[in-house]
Design a protein around this motif. Structure first.
Motif, PDB file in Angstrom:
ATOM      1  N   SER A   1      51.457  -9.954  16.164  1.00 37.70           N
ATOM      2  CA  SER A   1      50.411 -10.876  16.671  1.00 37.70           C
ATOM      3  C   SER A   1      49.558 -11.230  15.453  1.00 37.70           C
ATOM      4  O   SER A   1      49.270 -10.614  14.490  1.00 37.70           O
ATOM      5  CB  SER A   1      49.629  -9.837  17.517  1.00 37.70           C
ATOM      6  OG  SER A   1      48.810  -9.039  16.696  1.00 37.70           O
ATOM      7  N   ARG A   2      49.088 -12.445  15.640  1.00 40.48           N
ATOM      8  CA  ARG A   2      48.208 -13.112  14.702  1.00 40.48           C
ATOM      9  C   ARG A   2      47.021 -13.436  15.443  1.00 40.48           C
ATOM     10  O   ARG A   2      47.078 -14.257  16.339  1.00 40.48           O
ATOM     11  CB  ARG A   2      48.739 -14.381  14.260  1.00 40.48           C
ATOM     12  CG  ARG A   2      50.412 -14.295  13.452  1.00 40.48           C
ATOM     13  CD  ARG A   2      49.860 -14.032  12.035  1.00 40.48           C
ATOM     14  NE  ARG A   2      51.239 -13.670  11.301  1.00 40.48           N
ATOM     15  CZ  ARG A   2      51.958 -14.666  10.291  1.00 40.48           C
ATOM     16  NH1 ARG A   2      51.199 -15.842  10.406  1.00 40.48           N
ATOM     17  NH2 ARG A   2      52.947 -14.089   9.886  1.00 40.48           N
ATOM     18  N   THR A   3      45.847 -12.746  14.871  1.00 39.24           N
ATOM     19  CA  THR A   3      44.554 -13.178  15.845  1.00 39.24           C
ATOM     20  C   THR A   3      43.456 -13.717  14.980  1.00 39.24           C
ATOM     21  O   THR A   3      43.481 -13.231  13.637  1.00 39.24           O
ATOM     22  CB  THR A   3      44.235 -11.685  16.367  1.00 39.24           C
ATOM     23  OG1 THR A   3      43.992 -10.764  15.231  1.00 39.24           O
ATOM     24  CG2 THR A   3      45.112 -11.307  17.357  1.00 39.24           C
TER      25      THR A   3
ATOM     26  N   CYS B   1      50.196  -6.344  13.183  1.00 36.20           N
ATOM     27  CA  CYS B   1      49.084  -6.866  13.593  1.00 36.20           C
ATOM     28  C   CYS B   1      48.285  -7.501  12.380  1.00 36.20           C
ATOM     29  O   CYS B   1      47.895  -6.849  11.655  1.00 36.20           O
ATOM     30  CB  CYS B   1      47.980  -5.995  14.322  1.00 36.20           C
ATOM     31  SG  CYS B   1      48.780  -4.987  15.292  1.00 36.20           S
ATOM     32  N   GLN B   2      48.291  -8.910  12.641  1.00 32.84           N
ATOM     33  CA  GLN B   2      47.384  -9.481  11.455  1.00 32.84           C
ATOM     34  C   GLN B   2      46.113 -10.235  12.031  1.00 32.84           C
ATOM     35  O   GLN B   2      46.422 -11.035  13.135  1.00 32.84           O
ATOM     36  CB  GLN B   2      48.293 -10.532  10.834  1.00 32.84           C
ATOM     37  CG  GLN B   2      49.466 -10.107  10.291  1.00 32.84           C
ATOM     38  CD  GLN B   2      49.384  -9.481   8.796  1.00 32.84           C
ATOM     39  OE1 GLN B   2      48.747  -9.343   8.324  1.00 32.84           O
ATOM     40  NE2 GLN B   2      50.610  -9.094   8.312  1.00 32.84           N
TER      41      GLN B   2
ATOM     42  N   PHE C   1      48.413 -19.383   8.961  1.00 34.02           N
ATOM     43  CA  PHE C   1      48.277 -18.122   9.474  1.00 34.02           C
ATOM     44  C   PHE C   1      48.580 -18.164  11.013  1.00 34.02           C
ATOM     45  O   PHE C   1      49.326 -17.275  11.585  1.00 34.02           O
ATOM     46  CB  PHE C   1      46.864 -17.544   9.385  1.00 34.02           C
ATOM     47  CG  PHE C   1      46.520 -16.148   9.963  1.00 34.02           C
ATOM     48  CD1 PHE C   1      47.013 -15.132   9.487  1.00 34.02           C
ATOM     49  CD2 PHE C   1      45.835 -16.109  11.319  1.00 34.02           C
ATOM     50  CE1 PHE C   1      46.811 -13.762  10.051  1.00 34.02           C
ATOM     51  CE2 PHE C   1      45.715 -14.727  11.760  1.00 34.02           C
ATOM     52  CZ  PHE C   1      46.187 -13.623  11.046  1.00 34.02           C
ATOM     53  N   LEU C   2      48.504 -19.117  11.644  1.00 34.16           N
ATOM     54  CA  LEU C   2      48.554 -19.409  13.036  1.00 34.16           C
ATOM     55  C   LEU C   2      49.864 -20.085  13.459  1.00 34.16           C
ATOM     56  O   LEU C   2      50.121 -20.379  14.553  1.00 34.16           O
ATOM     57  CB  LEU C   2      47.452 -20.204  13.795  1.00 34.16           C
ATOM     58  CG  LEU C   2      45.957 -19.669  13.947  1.00 34.16           C
ATOM     59  CD1 LEU C   2      45.000 -20.574  14.325  1.00 34.16           C
ATOM     60  CD2 LEU C   2      45.957 -18.269  14.553  1.00 34.16           C
TER      61      LEU C   2
ATOM     62  N   ARG D   1      50.905 -17.032   3.500  1.00 32.43           N
ATOM     63  CA  ARG D   1      52.095 -17.236   4.730  1.00 32.43           C
ATOM     64  C   ARG D   1      51.564 -18.407   5.579  1.00 32.43           C
ATOM     65  O   ARG D   1      50.490 -18.845   5.791  1.00 32.43           O
ATOM     66  CB  ARG D   1      51.558 -15.924   5.621  1.00 32.43           C
ATOM     67  CG  ARG D   1      51.704 -14.638   4.934  1.00 32.43           C
ATOM     68  CD  ARG D   1      53.370 -14.625   4.442  1.00 32.43           C
ATOM     69  NE  ARG D   1      54.109 -14.006   5.376  1.00 32.43           N
ATOM     70  CZ  ARG D   1      54.455 -13.143   5.953  1.00 32.43           C
ATOM     71  NH1 ARG D   1      54.224 -12.026   5.335  1.00 32.43           N
ATOM     72  NH2 ARG D   1      55.325 -12.994   6.882  1.00 32.43           N
TER      73      ARG D   1
ATOM     74  N   VAL E   1      49.649 -15.681  19.451  1.00 37.58           N
ATOM     75  CA  VAL E   1      48.943 -16.323  18.497  1.00 37.58           C
ATOM     76  C   VAL E   1      47.576 -16.507  19.354  1.00 37.58           C
ATOM     77  O   VAL E   1      47.542 -17.124  20.185  1.00 37.58           O
ATOM     78  CB  VAL E   1      49.309 -17.625  18.054  1.00 37.58           C
ATOM     79  CG1 VAL E   1      48.452 -18.280  17.302  1.00 37.58           C
ATOM     80  CG2 VAL E   1      50.675 -17.339  17.244  1.00 37.58           C
TER      81      VAL E   1
ATOM     82  N   ASN F   1      55.643 -12.027  20.470  1.00 38.04           N
ATOM     83  CA  ASN F   1      54.511 -13.180  19.435  1.00 38.04           C
ATOM     84  C   ASN F   1      53.538 -13.465  20.033  1.00 38.04           C
ATOM     85  O   ASN F   1      53.518 -13.952  21.040  1.00 38.04           O
ATOM     86  CB  ASN F   1      55.586 -14.350  18.895  1.00 38.04           C
ATOM     87  CG  ASN F   1      56.750 -13.817  18.150  1.00 38.04           C
ATOM     88  OD1 ASN F   1      56.776 -12.993  17.199  1.00 38.04           O
ATOM     89  ND2 ASN F   1      57.859 -14.756  18.324  1.00 38.04           N
TER      90      ASN F   1
END
Lengths: 243, 388
Positions: free
Chosen positions: B271-273, B299-300, B360-361, A91, B243, B241
């Motif tokens: 959310s990407r954390t 939520c990832q 990912f971010l 991704r 990050v 969104n």
């Protein structure tokens, strides 16, 4: 180019390869036949050096270098490339990014994507939502950018529709320098279930793998026809006669 | 050491008790650099205007587009007779000790109104900056996107690079009217001992769109933020969104809630954390209360260092059968398979991890300055050092 000597490999504590010997010369293409679970993919993954494939005994020698314990990326740098049957999705990493990585900063990726009609995927996340055929094209494009001397292909025709088989075949031919007849330098090892790929790519030798051992070596087309006619069981019988 | 809310408030000096700079030309080079890393373009390139508040002083407030009104909120309260339709309408003034304190001792804040039909091409930037040690800054912001307008607000919140401790309380109330589109991008770039308590409410009317981008990549003591959006008109949309990177020592309690209170409204919370040793609570709550609503929550989380904690709390709440709501949550370390896939293409293990974390971010937010992009890259390499 590649020599494998008495290779024993364990996966999750289970012995999968049991004394494999294999030699692939410069410019040669070999095919590996065998039932599901016979150890074909394990052999490819072990040559590339993936974790989880534990070499208990034996050696893998590539261009005269013992690579049995080398990290994956060093094997890649020495000139081994692999096309995965089911690669992971990355991704946020675009196909154009990974082509750049494969080409080590060169700019051939885009050109090649255009020539195989795949440029509209350049801005897509690698393998995300790709169909079976798209995954194979993406894998082969990455390999074309990487330009390895030994290409390992794990069922390149699986999940590909008839129309696209032709393109996949063309890409593999290019990778393995099938347009050059004298002084060919690129070698390949292809796992095939269906043998379809033999209609597009010529191979020099075939091997049959059963239960982690290589039973039969010979003309790939003849072997494949034999398997089609008599099944793998006959290979076992045949091998027993030879003993 | 944990500290309760009351102690937190009493610990800091009100911003109104300390002097602040008179103008942005008085800022030091390292401060300017920090603000740029927070998304602020001090030369106002590709910005329609700027609002900059340091401590309690508004040092700059100017918008070049006549269709967008920009005022310090205290001036707007005077001009518009207390802003009675908008002031404390979406956030309750007695919600907690922080809202009460802001109601009592407001420093300032911004008021932004995009007039009906105004479509701003470039973003308007706002900056809330704490410049002195041990200061509590309390702001209250109002954004109104009138019917059919389009506006992007980029807010950068930061502290002086050498600050040891501080508290920021920010009340925000956003109104997105019929057919309007409001994008709100917030970049947090605090210091390691800073406490942050935003309280945000959003109202979206028929066919309106609210889009929030939230970025926090640097060290902070604790952030607690939980904007609540109400979709009140048919076809309204809200997207959140986030990050977020939590370095060691940081506690980030972040999330959002969307109440889908009208037919055919839509919402998305993503959310990407990444925990690089810190703690992240990633919340999300979708409430479906009308026919034909569609909402998704994702939520990832990626844990890259020992002692990192990610606690994902996705909630779905449906009040009738005709709703389409889903969630997806995944927390863990980077898949070995992905690292090795890239290694097979020639990358070293470190390079492979960096590529995956960067991906990912990766968020595509328009109008962010290159300095912020660089910060994202730096955050990735810091993650890597913590991770390997």
């Amino acid at each position: 180019m590649l020599q494998i000597e008495d290779l024993w490999v364990e996966v999750q504590g289970k012995e999968v390869l049991k004394g494999i010997n294999l030699e692939i010369g410069k410019g040669e293409t070999h095919c590996l036949f065998g039932r599901n679970g016979s150890g074909k993919t394990t052999l490819l993954m072990t040559i590339m050096g993936f974790s989880g494939y534990k070499v208990k005994h034996g050696k893998i020698i590539f261009k005269g270098v013992d690579i049995t314990r080398l990290p994956i990326n060093e094997r890649a740098r020495l000139g081994i490339g692999i096309s995965f049957q089911r690669p992971p999705t990355l991704r946020g990493v675009k196909l154009k990014d990974i082509l750049n990585i494969c080409g080590n900063g060169g700019h051939k990726g885009r050109e090649m994507a255009v020539s195989y009609g795949f440029d509209r995927f350049l801005d897509r996340d690698v393998n995300h939502g790709f169909s079976g055929g798209e995954i194979k094209k993406s894998e082969l494009l990455q390999l074309l950018s990487q330009n390895p001397d030994l290409t390992l292909l794990d069922e390149p025709e699986s999940g590909v529709d008839i129309e696209n088989l032709n393109v996949i075949g063309e890409m593999i031919k290019k990778l393995l320098q099938k347009d050059i007849h004298r002084g060919r330098k690129k070698s390949g090892l292809i796992i095939t279930h269906t043998g379809f790929i033999l209609n597009y790519v010529t191979a020099d030798k075939g091997h049959v793998m059963l239960n982690g051992e290589i039973y039969c070596k010979g003309n790939p087309v003849e072997i494949f026809q034999g398997i089609q006619k008599y099944g793998y069981q006959e290979c076992i019988k045949c091998m027993k006669c030879n003993i | 050491m944990d500290i309760n809310d009351k102690e937190l408030l009493s610990k800091f000096t009100p911003a109104s008790n300390v002097d602040a700079v008179e103008g942005i030309d008085k800022l030091q080079d390292e401060e300017i650099k920090k603000l740029q890393q927070t998304g602020i373009q001090l030369n106002e390139e590709e910005r329609i205007g700027s609002f900059i508040q340091t401590n309690c002083n508004v040092v700059h407030c100017d918008c070049s587009v006549s269709g967008v009104e920009l005022l310090p909120v205290k001036d707007a309260l005077k001009k518009y007779d207390g802003l009675s339709d908008y002031w404390w309408r979406l956030v309750s003034k007695d919600k907690d000790i922080f809202t009460e304190e802001t109601e009592r001792n407001l420093d300032n804040g911004y008021f932004i109104r995009a007039k009906a039909g105004e479509k701003a091409v470039y973003p308007l930037q706002t900056c809330l900056y704490i410049r002195n040690d041990n200061v509590a800054q309390k702001v209250h912001n109002i954004i109104i996107a009138e019917e059919g307008s389009e506006l992007h607000v980029i807010t950068g919140c930061a502290t002086h690079p050498h600050l040891t401790s501080g508290l920021h309380i920010g009340i925000s109330e956003f109104y997105v009217k019929k057919g309007a589109k409001l994008t709100f991008t917030m970049v947090h770039n605090w210091g390691e001992s800073i406490y942050v308590r935003p309280r945000t409410g959003v109202l979206v009317e028929e066919d309106g769109l609210f889009m929030s981008n939230y970025i926090s990549l640097k060290g902070v003591k604790s952030i607690q933020t939980y904007p609540v959006a109400q979709l009140k008109g048919r076809g309204a949309v809200a997207r959140f969104n986030s990050v977020v990177v939590a370095p060691s020592g940081a506690l980030l309690d972040i999330g959002s809630k969307v109440i889908l209170d009208a037919p055919e409204t839509r919402a998305e919370i993503i959310s990407r954390t990444v925990s690089n040793g810190g703690t992240i609570i990633a919340r999300g709550h979708l409430v479906g209360k009308a026919r034909g609503v569609k909402a998704h929550l994702e939520c990832q989380g990626m844990i890259l260092a020992d002692k990192g904690i990610i606690h994902a709390i996705p909630e779905l709440e449906a009040h009738l059968d005709d709703v389409d709501m889903s969630h997806e949550a995944a927390v863990g370390k980077i898949a070995q398979e992905e690292i090795e896939y890239l290694m097979a293409r020639g990358l070293s293990e470190e390079e492979a991890v960096a590529t995956i974390v960067r991906g990912f971010l990766d968020v595509k937010i328009e109008g962010l300055p290159p300095e912020l992009e660089e910060e994202l890259q730096n955050a990735v390499s810091e993650c890597q050092q913590g991770g390997i």
